[in-house]
Scaffold this motif. Structure first.
Motif, PDB file in Angstrom:
ATOM      1  N   ASN A 159       0.824  -1.216   0.000  1.00 60.32           N
ATOM      2  CA  ASN A 159       0.000   0.000   0.000  1.00 60.32           C
ATOM      3  C   ASN A 159       0.854   1.260   0.000  1.00 60.32           C
ATOM      4  N   THR A 160       2.066   1.146   0.542  1.00 56.31           N
ATOM      5  CA  THR A 160       2.934   2.323   0.560  1.00 56.31           C
ATOM      6  C   THR A 160       3.629   2.502  -0.783  1.00 56.31           C
ATOM      7  N   LEU A 161       4.206   1.417  -1.300  1.00 54.68           N
ATOM      8  CA  LEU A 161       4.999   1.556  -2.534  1.00 54.68           C
ATOM      9  C   LEU A 161       4.152   1.507  -3.814  1.00 54.68           C
ATOM     10  N   LYS A 162       2.955   0.982  -3.703  1.00 56.31           N
ATOM     11  CA  LYS A 162       2.019   0.888  -4.829  1.00 56.31           C
ATOM     12  C   LYS A 162       2.672   0.422  -6.142  1.00 56.31           C
ATOM     13  N   PRO A 163       3.257  -0.771  -6.146  1.00 52.73           N
ATOM     14  CA  PRO A 163       3.970  -1.212  -7.353  1.00 52.73           C
ATOM     15  C   PRO A 163       3.044  -1.425  -8.557  1.00 52.73           C
ATOM     16  N   ALA A 223      -4.619  -6.144  -7.949  1.00 55.66           N
ATOM     17  CA  ALA A 223      -5.750  -5.209  -7.867  1.00 55.66           C
ATOM     18  C   ALA A 223      -5.330  -3.827  -8.364  1.00 55.66           C
ATOM     19  N   GLN A 224      -4.141  -3.386  -7.929  1.00 56.37           N
ATOM     20  CA  GLN A 224      -3.660  -2.061  -8.372  1.00 56.37           C
ATOM     21  C   GLN A 224      -3.475  -2.036  -9.887  1.00 56.37           C
ATOM     22  N   ALA A 225      -2.902  -3.128 -10.423  1.00 57.94           N
ATOM     23  CA  ALA A 225      -2.650  -3.155 -11.865  1.00 57.94           C
ATOM     24  C   ALA A 225      -3.953  -3.108 -12.655  1.00 57.94           C
ATOM     25  N   PHE A 226      -5.033  -3.628 -12.054  1.00 58.44           N
ATOM     26  CA  PHE A 226      -6.333  -3.578 -12.727  1.00 58.44           C
ATOM     27  C   PHE A 226      -7.125  -2.316 -12.359  1.00 58.44           C
ATOM     28  N   GLY A 227      -6.455  -1.417 -11.676  1.00 61.70           N
ATOM     29  CA  GLY A 227      -7.091  -0.143 -11.326  1.00 61.70           C
ATOM     30  C   GLY A 227      -8.161  -0.255 -10.250  1.00 61.70           C
ATOM     31  N   MET A 228      -8.092  -1.322  -9.439  1.00 62.97           N
ATOM     32  CA  MET A 228      -9.108  -1.473  -8.374  1.00 62.97           C
ATOM     33  C   MET A 228      -8.629  -0.809  -7.085  1.00 62.97           C
ATOM     34  N   ASP A 229      -9.560  -0.268  -6.350  1.00 63.35           N
ATOM     35  CA  ASP A 229      -9.227   0.313  -5.056  1.00 63.35           C
ATOM     36  C   ASP A 229      -9.773  -0.612  -3.973  1.00 63.35           C
ATOM     37  N   LEU A 230      -8.905  -1.209  -3.182  1.00 58.37           N
ATOM     38  CA  LEU A 230      -9.415  -2.163  -2.201  1.00 58.37           C
ATOM     39  C   LEU A 230      -9.782  -1.468  -0.900  1.00 58.37           C
ATOM     40  N   ALA A 278     -11.252 -11.854  -2.324  1.00 57.46           N
ATOM     41  CA  ALA A 278     -11.219 -10.383  -2.371  1.00 57.46           C
ATOM     42  C   ALA A 278     -11.823  -9.853  -3.680  1.00 57.46           C
ATOM     43  N   GLU A 279     -12.348 -10.752  -4.488  1.00 57.60           N
ATOM     44  CA  GLU A 279     -12.948 -10.387  -5.778  1.00 57.60           C
ATOM     45  C   GLU A 279     -11.984  -9.635  -6.693  1.00 57.60           C
ATOM     46  N   ILE A 280     -10.741 -10.108  -6.701  1.00 58.31           N
ATOM     47  CA  ILE A 280      -9.733  -9.555  -7.610  1.00 58.31           C
ATOM     48  C   ILE A 280      -9.661 -10.516  -8.803  1.00 58.31           C
ATOM     49  N   PRO A 281      -9.593 -10.019 -10.053  1.00 59.60           N
ATOM     50  CA  PRO A 281      -9.618 -10.922 -11.204  1.00 59.60           C
ATOM     51  C   PRO A 281      -8.500 -11.960 -11.162  1.00 59.60           C
ATOM     52  N   GLY A 334     -11.986  -3.112   4.571  1.00 58.37           N
ATOM     53  CA  GLY A 334     -12.630  -4.400   4.869  1.00 58.37           C
ATOM     54  C   GLY A 334     -12.035  -5.509   4.025  1.00 58.37           C
ATOM     55  N   THR A 335     -11.862  -5.228   2.729  1.00 55.19           N
ATOM     56  CA  THR A 335     -11.308  -6.261   1.846  1.00 55.19           C
ATOM     57  C   THR A 335      -9.889  -6.603   2.280  1.00 55.19           C
ATOM     58  N   GLN A 336      -9.126  -5.580   2.650  1.00 56.89           N
ATOM     59  CA  GLN A 336      -7.741  -5.841   3.044  1.00 56.89           C
ATOM     60  C   GLN A 336      -7.675  -6.633   4.354  1.00 56.89           C
ATOM     61  N   LEU A 337      -8.635  -6.375   5.245  1.00 57.60           N
ATOM     62  CA  LEU A 337      -8.677  -7.178   6.473  1.00 57.60           C
ATOM     63  C   LEU A 337      -9.015  -8.628   6.126  1.00 57.60           C
ATOM     64  N   GLY A 338      -9.885  -8.773   5.117  1.00 56.42           N
ATOM     65  CA  GLY A 338     -10.226 -10.125   4.636  1.00 56.42           C
ATOM     66  C   GLY A 338      -8.990 -10.825   4.100  1.00 56.42           C
TER      67      GLY A 338
END
Ligand code: ASP
Length: 435
Positions: free
Chosen positions: A101-105, A332-339, A376-379, A342-346
């Motif tokens: 979440n910090t480096l957002k690769p 998720a980041q590469a697909f432009g999703m914002d988690l 997490a419903e990530i593709p 709650g999802t991250q706790l999951g």
């Protein structure tokens, strides 16, 4: 080779393996030559290590449990081991989440690279998805059912059944404690000797370790994908490596706090096991050496090591859980999703469970990643993004996995008064003479 400490000769073998691999990729017939004439020796080496794993677990665990004298000690050791394992796994996932979440690769990967990777690795991804689907369909209590074998001979024929063999060995060991000592003596003596023999076999296999890792690395290099991919996924790789590095620091800190053991000594003590974990990508294949090192060099009593380490190799995979957190959010980041939070706790929960369920073999963490992504419903197609560089990262996370097991074994041993910190002289020796 003889005078050089084992970890240095293994390191030398690795470096030479990479160099030879690189040289042989420069001409056309090179890769094939390596695959036909060098790779088989690496395979033989890994097979020899795996060959020892089952008898080692059986022998050492039966001996370990039957040495305990009473069952309350077993539950005390079991409770501590599982408790610390789960705690460190959760910390690992959290470190992974903080890093990613910090480096957002994922945001640095271009649309074009994303499409290229997805097309290139579509079929490999489908394979992993199919394996993961089977696991999912089996239901939530499947892992529990799987723990109890219906036939011990069948269970020991498959290295993936380690937990079943652990279960049997503990059960058998308990039976051995509960019968009168004069009756159990011959069986105990048998397993004591059996154990000694297996430990000797590990010593023998380790004599050829430098050559084994040479062959493994040379063949890995000729089979690896192009450098361009590494560059495209550079930020992801970096994020994961920094996360893994922090995890190792966390273990060293824990051991320093609870055991008062110098970090340098731990690393030196288990270096051969770490190098093997790196070369084989398998905690299971490394287990015999991890056990030997932890007992000889870190002073963990055999009773504790034989219990904590085989269980750790199968359920405590902190490198893997950290990787799953980083990989899931990266995709998720590469697909432009914002988690959402709650999802991250999951993800903390699913990655913890998925790493417990992952087998201790190469690539297992990636199969279980499918489950984390699904939750997490990530593709799932995003797996294709990271496929190409999974192997080198698998090598690194396996090092962290076994370092975690070794550290926890020290902490558990210390808490039970079963840590006999070796004298300086013994720590430096790779093969101290038997008493
Ligand atoms: N290769 C890892 C191990 O054996 C598991 C994984 O993360 O794939 O520890």
């Amino acid at each position: 080779m003889k005078k050089i400490p084992l970890h240095w000769s293994i390191m030398l073998g690795m470096i030479l393996g990479v160099l030879v691999g690189v040289i042989f990729t420069t001409f056309e017939a090179g890769p094939k030559l390596i695959s036909h004439w060098v790779k088989p020796f690496g395979t033989i080496f890994i097979n020899a290590l795996k060959l020892i794993a089952m008898p080692l677990i059986l022998g050492s665990l039966i001996k370990g449990v039957s040495d305990l004298k009473d069952i309350s000690r077993l539950s005390q050791m079991g409770g501590r081991t599982i408790g610390i394992y789960i705690m460190t796994t959760i910390v690992a996932v959290m470190i992974g989440l903080i890093m990613v979440n910090t480096l957002k690769p994922g945001t640095s990967i271009s649309e074009q690279t994303r499409q290229e990777l997805i097309t290139a690795y579509q079929s490999d991804t489908a394979e992993k998805q199919a394996v993961a689907q089977k696991q999912k369909e089996a239901g939530p209590l499947h892992a529990l059912v799987d723990l109890v074998p219906d036939n011990i001979f069948k269970a020991t024929t498959e290295n993936g059944n380690m937990l079943q063999v652990i279960f049997f060995a503990m059960f058998f060991g308990i039976g051995l404690i509960l019968i009168p000592p004069e009756k159990s003596k011959p069986v105990k003596d048998f397993f004591d000797a059996f154990n000694e023999i297996i430990l000797k076999l590990i010593d023998l296999i380790m004599l050829v370790a430098p050559y084994g890792v040479f062959a493994l690395l040379a063949s890995l290099v000729v089979e690896s994908p192009s450098l361009d991919l590494f560059r495209a996924l550079g930020m992801y790789t970096l994020t994961l490596l920094i996360g893994l590095f922090f995890m190792v620091l966390f273990y060293l800190f824990l051991v320093r706090m609870f055991v008062k053991f110098k970090p340098k000594k731990i690393i030196e003590g288990i270096a051969p096991a770490q190098l093997l974990a790196f070369s084989t990508s398998s905690s299971a294949a490394t287990l015999p050496v991890t056990m030997e090192r932890v007992e000889k060099n870190l002073g963990v009593d055999e009773e504790v090591a034989s219990f904590v380490l085989p269980i750790g190799a199968t359920i405590n995979m902190d490198g893997t859980s950290l990787y799953q957190a980083v990989a899931a959010v990266f995709i998720a980041q590469a697909f432009g999703m914002d988690l959402s939070l709650g999802t991250q706790l999951g993800i903390i929960m699913t990655a913890t469970l998925a790493s417990i369920g992952a087998a201790a073999v190469p690539g297992a963490g990636m199969v279980m990643l499918v489950i984390v992504l699904g939750q997490a419903e990530i593709p799932e197609a995003g797996l294709a993004l990271i496929f190409a560089i999974d192997r080198p990262l698998d090598m690194c996370r396996t090092v962290v996995n076994i370092t975690g097991d070794a550290s926890v074994s020290m902490i558990v041993a210390k808490s039970l008064g079963k840590l006999h910190i070796p004298t300086k002289k013994k720590t430096w020796k790779d093969h101290p003479p038997k008493k």
